[in-house]
Motif scaffolding. Structure first.
Motif, short mmCIF file in Angstrom:
data_model
loop_
_atom_site.label_atom_id
_atom_site.label_comp_id
_atom_site.label_asym_id
_atom_site.label_seq_id
_atom_site.Cartn_x
_atom_site.Cartn_y
_atom_site.Cartn_z
N ILE A 82 -139.37 46.67 9.83
CA ILE A 82 -140.32 46.32 8.76
C ILE A 82 -139.58 45.71 7.58
CG2 ILE A 82 -141.89 47.33 7.03
CD1 ILE A 82 -142.74 49.32 9.26
N LYS A 83 -138.47 46.33 7.21
CA LYS A 83 -137.70 45.81 6.08
C LYS A 83 -137.24 44.37 6.36
CE LYS A 83 -133.82 46.58 3.14
NZ LYS A 83 -132.40 46.70 3.39
N LYS A 84 -136.77 44.15 7.61
CA LYS A 84 -136.31 42.81 7.99
C LYS A 84 -137.47 41.81 7.92
CE LYS A 84 -132.98 43.43 11.25
NZ LYS A 84 -132.68 43.65 12.66
N THR A 85 -138.61 42.20 8.47
CA THR A 85 -139.78 41.31 8.50
C THR A 85 -140.24 40.98 7.08
OG1 THR A 85 -140.47 42.32 10.57
CG2 THR A 85 -142.16 41.09 9.38
N PHE A 86 -140.35 41.99 6.24
CA PHE A 86 -140.83 41.76 4.87
C PHE A 86 -139.80 40.96 4.05
CE2 PHE A 86 -143.93 45.64 4.65
CZ PHE A 86 -144.85 44.92 5.39
N SER A 87 -138.50 41.19 4.31
CA SER A 87 -137.47 40.47 3.54
C SER A 87 -137.53 38.97 3.77
CB SER A 87 -136.07 40.94 3.92
OG SER A 87 -136.01 42.31 3.91
#
Ligand code: SAM
Length: 189
Positions: free
Chosen positions: A153-158
């Protein structure tokens, strides 16, 4: 003095109460025991609409009973299907979406949200969200699947364009045992 920083669930609830208006169309992507669904049904009022998803019969049934007991069932569409299929059921733009990931408290811990389907559901959520709409996601990195899910999720949102989305990560940085994390995503116009 009011304290916001006890836990991320409380922060999510505060944001929900401040953001969701009467008449809004909103989504609870993981209804579980129906606490968020009931709050949302009260916030949107008689002219609003709540879509609620869960893959477990018990979650759908417990939530249905809670909504009936509180006389708000007619404003909620409960769907027993995975949230990554939300675009099959929701054919309109929505004001607010919440994901409270992980497993059902008091239920089978093997049945929890998984990175791959969560990411697919979040991508669809970003499409379905109206301009100025808000998406809230609580992750639980204290268990294995939850940690993997949080990293994806962090990767996708970043990677999201900062002109299109404002994204905040609420994380307790001095707590032990990987406490839950809340992401808030605002869609710009
Ligand atoms: N928000 C809930 C409440 O207020 O009680 C708690 C949600 S609980 C932490 C997570 C829920 O996600 C569980 O009920 C589980 O069955 C559900 N879930 C797991 N995978 C799912 C999926 N792919 N689509 C929809 N719901 C899913």
């Amino acid at each position: 003095m009011y304290k916001y920083f006890n836990n991320v669930t409380k922060i999510a609830k505060e944001l929900m109460v401040k953001t969701v208006q009467k008449g809004n169309i909103v989504v609870d992507a993981t209804v579980g025991n129906g606490h968020d669904t009931l709050l949302l049904a009260n916030l949107v009022g008689g002219n609003g609409k709540v879509y609620g998803f869960d893959i477990q019969d018990s979650a759908i049934e417990n939530t249905r009973l809670k909504l009936v007991q509180n006389h708000v069932y007619e404003r909620v569409i409960l769907i027993k299907d995975s949230h990554e299929s939300m675009d099959k059921y929701i054919l309109e733009k929505v004001d607010f979406i919440i994901f409270n990931l992980g497993y059902l408290p008091g239920g089978n811990h093997e049945i929890n949200t998984k990175a791959e389907t969560t990411i697919a559901a979040l991508e669809k959520s970003l499409e379905l969200l109206k301009e100025n709409g808000l998406l809230l996601v609580t992750t639980y990195p204290g268990h294995r699947d939850g940690k993997i899910e949080d990293e994806y999720i962090k990767k996708t949102f970043s990677r999201l364009d900062q002109k299109k989305f404002n994204i905040l990560k609420f994380e307790f940085i001095n707590q032990i045992n990987n406490p839950p994390i809340l992401y808030g995503v605002e869609k710009n116009n």
